[in-house]
Scaffold this motif. Structure first.
Motif, PDB file in Angstrom:
ATOM      1  N   ARG A 172       0.822  -1.201   0.000  1.00 18.99           N
ATOM      2  CA  ARG A 172       0.000   0.000   0.000  1.00 18.99           C
ATOM      3  C   ARG A 172       0.857   1.252   0.000  1.00 18.99           C
ATOM      4  O   ARG A 172       1.904   1.316   0.628  1.00 18.99           O
ATOM      5  CB  ARG A 172      -0.901   0.013   1.221  1.00 18.99           C
ATOM      6  CG  ARG A 172      -2.010  -0.966   1.119  1.00 18.99           C
ATOM      7  CD  ARG A 172      -2.950  -0.971   2.277  1.00 18.99           C
ATOM      8  NE  ARG A 172      -2.902   0.219   3.114  1.00 18.99           N
ATOM      9  CZ  ARG A 172      -3.454   0.301   4.293  1.00 18.99           C
ATOM     10  NH1 ARG A 172      -4.065  -0.718   4.796  1.00 18.99           N
ATOM     11  NH2 ARG A 172      -3.393   1.405   4.999  1.00 18.99           N
ATOM     12  N   LYS A 173       0.370   2.257  -0.708  1.00 19.67           N
ATOM     13  CA  LYS A 173       1.057   3.535  -0.765  1.00 19.67           C
ATOM     14  C   LYS A 173       0.652   4.384   0.434  1.00 19.67           C
ATOM     15  O   LYS A 173      -0.515   4.397   0.830  1.00 19.67           O
ATOM     16  CB  LYS A 173       0.695   4.233  -2.070  1.00 19.67           C
ATOM     17  CG  LYS A 173       1.398   5.529  -2.281  1.00 19.67           C
ATOM     18  CD  LYS A 173       0.984   6.151  -3.599  1.00 19.67           C
ATOM     19  CE  LYS A 173       1.640   7.496  -3.749  1.00 19.67           C
ATOM     20  NZ  LYS A 173       1.196   8.170  -4.960  1.00 19.67           N
ATOM     21  N   ASN A 174       1.589   5.086   0.997  1.00 20.15           N
ATOM     22  CA  ASN A 174       1.309   5.971   2.116  1.00 20.15           C
ATOM     23  C   ASN A 174       0.609   7.212   1.579  1.00 20.15           C
ATOM     24  O   ASN A 174       1.171   7.954   0.771  1.00 20.15           O
ATOM     25  CB  ASN A 174       2.612   6.336   2.825  1.00 20.15           C
ATOM     26  CG  ASN A 174       2.385   7.111   4.102  1.00 20.15           C
ATOM     27  OD1 ASN A 174       1.264   7.470   4.431  1.00 20.15           O
ATOM     28  ND2 ASN A 174       3.456   7.371   4.815  1.00 20.15           N
ATOM     29  N   ILE A 175      -0.618   7.441   2.014  1.00 19.54           N
ATOM     30  CA  ILE A 175      -1.397   8.565   1.495  1.00 19.54           C
ATOM     31  C   ILE A 175      -0.885   9.906   2.010  1.00 19.54           C
ATOM     32  O   ILE A 175      -1.235  10.953   1.457  1.00 19.54           O
ATOM     33  CB  ILE A 175      -2.885   8.411   1.850  1.00 19.54           C
ATOM     34  CG1 ILE A 175      -3.091   8.360   3.356  1.00 19.54           C
ATOM     35  CG2 ILE A 175      -3.467   7.196   1.179  1.00 19.54           C
ATOM     36  CD1 ILE A 175      -4.541   8.385   3.784  1.00 19.54           C
ATOM     37  N   TYR A 176      -0.060   9.907   3.019  1.00 16.28           N
ATOM     38  CA  TYR A 176       0.424  11.145   3.602  1.00 16.28           C
ATOM     39  C   TYR A 176       1.679  11.666   2.924  1.00 16.28           C
ATOM     40  O   TYR A 176       2.141  12.753   3.244  1.00 16.28           O
ATOM     41  CB  TYR A 176       0.660  10.961   5.105  1.00 16.28           C
ATOM     42  CG  TYR A 176      -0.612  10.617   5.838  1.00 16.28           C
ATOM     43  CD1 TYR A 176      -1.653  11.520   5.912  1.00 16.28           C
ATOM     44  CD2 TYR A 176      -0.789   9.374   6.422  1.00 16.28           C
ATOM     45  CE1 TYR A 176      -2.831  11.218   6.556  1.00 16.28           C
ATOM     46  CE2 TYR A 176      -1.963   9.064   7.067  1.00 16.28           C
ATOM     47  CZ  TYR A 176      -2.981   9.987   7.130  1.00 16.28           C
ATOM     48  OH  TYR A 176      -4.154   9.674   7.763  1.00 16.28           O
ATOM     49  N   GLU A 177       2.233  10.923   1.963  1.00 15.58           N
ATOM     50  CA  GLU A 177       3.416  11.390   1.231  1.00 15.58           C
ATOM     51  C   GLU A 177       3.092  12.587   0.349  1.00 15.58           C
ATOM     52  O   GLU A 177       3.956  13.406   0.079  1.00 15.58           O
ATOM     53  CB  GLU A 177       3.981  10.261   0.362  1.00 15.58           C
ATOM     54  CG  GLU A 177       4.607   9.149   1.134  1.00 15.58           C
ATOM     55  CD  GLU A 177       5.039   8.003   0.246  1.00 15.58           C
ATOM     56  OE1 GLU A 177       4.678   7.990  -0.947  1.00 15.58           O
ATOM     57  OE2 GLU A 177       5.741   7.120   0.751  1.00 15.58           O
ATOM     58  N   GLU A 178       1.851  12.692  -0.105  1.00 15.50           N
ATOM     59  CA  GLU A 178       1.457  13.736  -1.041  1.00 15.50           C
ATOM     60  C   GLU A 178       1.127  15.061  -0.358  1.00 15.50           C
ATOM     61  O   GLU A 178       1.001  16.082  -1.026  1.00 15.50           O
ATOM     62  CB  GLU A 178       0.252  13.269  -1.847  1.00 15.50           C
ATOM     63  CG  GLU A 178       0.519  12.012  -2.632  1.00 15.50           C
ATOM     64  CD  GLU A 178      -0.741  11.397  -3.191  1.00 15.50           C
ATOM     65  OE1 GLU A 178      -1.843  11.903  -2.886  1.00 15.50           O
ATOM     66  OE2 GLU A 178      -0.616  10.411  -3.923  1.00 15.50           O
ATOM     67  N   LEU A 179       0.976  15.053   0.955  1.00 15.57           N
ATOM     68  CA  LEU A 179       0.610  16.265   1.675  1.00 15.57           C
ATOM     69  C   LEU A 179       1.819  17.162   1.890  1.00 15.57           C
ATOM     70  O   LEU A 179       2.955  16.693   2.013  1.00 15.57           O
ATOM     71  CB  LEU A 179      -0.001  15.908   3.025  1.00 15.57           C
ATOM     72  CG  LEU A 179      -1.311  15.130   3.017  1.00 15.57           C
ATOM     73  CD1 LEU A 179      -1.732  14.811   4.430  1.00 15.57           C
ATOM     74  CD2 LEU A 179      -2.399  15.895   2.306  1.00 15.57           C
ATOM     75  N   LYS A 205      -3.185  17.898   9.933  1.00 13.47           N
ATOM     76  CA  LYS A 205      -3.862  16.603  10.046  1.00 13.47           C
ATOM     77  C   LYS A 205      -3.477  15.922  11.357  1.00 13.47           C
ATOM     78  O   LYS A 205      -4.319  15.303  12.010  1.00 13.47           O
ATOM     79  CB  LYS A 205      -3.489  15.733   8.856  1.00 13.47           C
ATOM     80  CG  LYS A 205      -4.134  14.382   8.809  1.00 13.47           C
ATOM     81  CD  LYS A 205      -5.514  14.414   8.265  1.00 13.47           C
ATOM     82  CE  LYS A 205      -5.489  14.520   6.768  1.00 13.47           C
ATOM     83  NZ  LYS A 205      -6.812  14.321   6.193  1.00 13.47           N
ATOM     84  N   GLU A 256       5.601   9.650   8.744  1.00 12.63           N
ATOM     85  CA  GLU A 256       5.875  10.583   7.655  1.00 12.63           C
ATOM     86  C   GLU A 256       6.563  11.838   8.178  1.00 12.63           C
ATOM     87  O   GLU A 256       7.485  12.353   7.545  1.00 12.63           O
ATOM     88  CB  GLU A 256       4.575  10.945   6.930  1.00 12.63           C
ATOM     89  CG  GLU A 256       4.765  11.803   5.724  1.00 12.63           C
ATOM     90  CD  GLU A 256       5.561  11.140   4.625  1.00 12.63           C
ATOM     91  OE1 GLU A 256       6.222  11.876   3.860  1.00 12.63           O
ATOM     92  OE2 GLU A 256       5.529   9.907   4.491  1.00 12.63           O
ATOM     93  N   ASN A 274      -3.821   5.713  11.657  1.00 10.44           N
ATOM     94  CA  ASN A 274      -3.531   6.923  10.898  1.00 10.44           C
ATOM     95  C   ASN A 274      -2.562   7.832  11.632  1.00 10.44           C
ATOM     96  O   ASN A 274      -1.701   8.457  11.021  1.00 10.44           O
ATOM     97  CB  ASN A 274      -4.825   7.680  10.582  1.00 10.44           C
ATOM     98  CG  ASN A 274      -5.557   7.070   9.430  1.00 10.44           C
ATOM     99  OD1 ASN A 274      -4.960   6.637   8.457  1.00 10.44           O
ATOM    100  ND2 ASN A 274      -6.864   7.028   9.538  1.00 10.44           N
TER     101      ASN A 274
END
Length: 85
Positions: free
Chosen positions: A2-9, A17, A79, A72
């Motif tokens: 799974r990709k870490n969704i927090y990398e894009e923030l 967050k 991150e 989360n």
């Protein structure tokens, strides 16, 4: 994997967050403790003689709601640590 969704923030969004999840976890913790104290008080005063099993459901369900919140929170902290903030 799974990709870490927090990398894009961005850094600012990530810290915002983190503070939001921290506040939500504190709020849920306070609600859980308040419900637990009320239930213990009612049980100690023998006012739950005719109470049903449904009275105890919130006490068993609230800890389960912490699991996704803590997952989360852990991902956000990882991150933040990887970005050295």
């Amino acid at each position: 994997m799974r990709k870490n969704i927090y990398e894009e923030l961005t850094n600012k969004q990530l810290l915002k967050k983190k503070n939001l999840l921290k506040g939500a976890s504190i709020g849920l913790g306070i609600v859980f403790l308040f419900a637990l104290f009320i239930l213990v008080y009612l049980w100690s005063e023998n006012k739950l003689k005719n109470g049903s099993v449904g009275t105890f459901i919130p006490i068993f369900i609230l800890p389960i709601t912490f699991v996704p919140l803590l997952i989360n929170f852990k991902l956000i902290n990882q991150e933040i640590k990887s970005r050295d903030l």
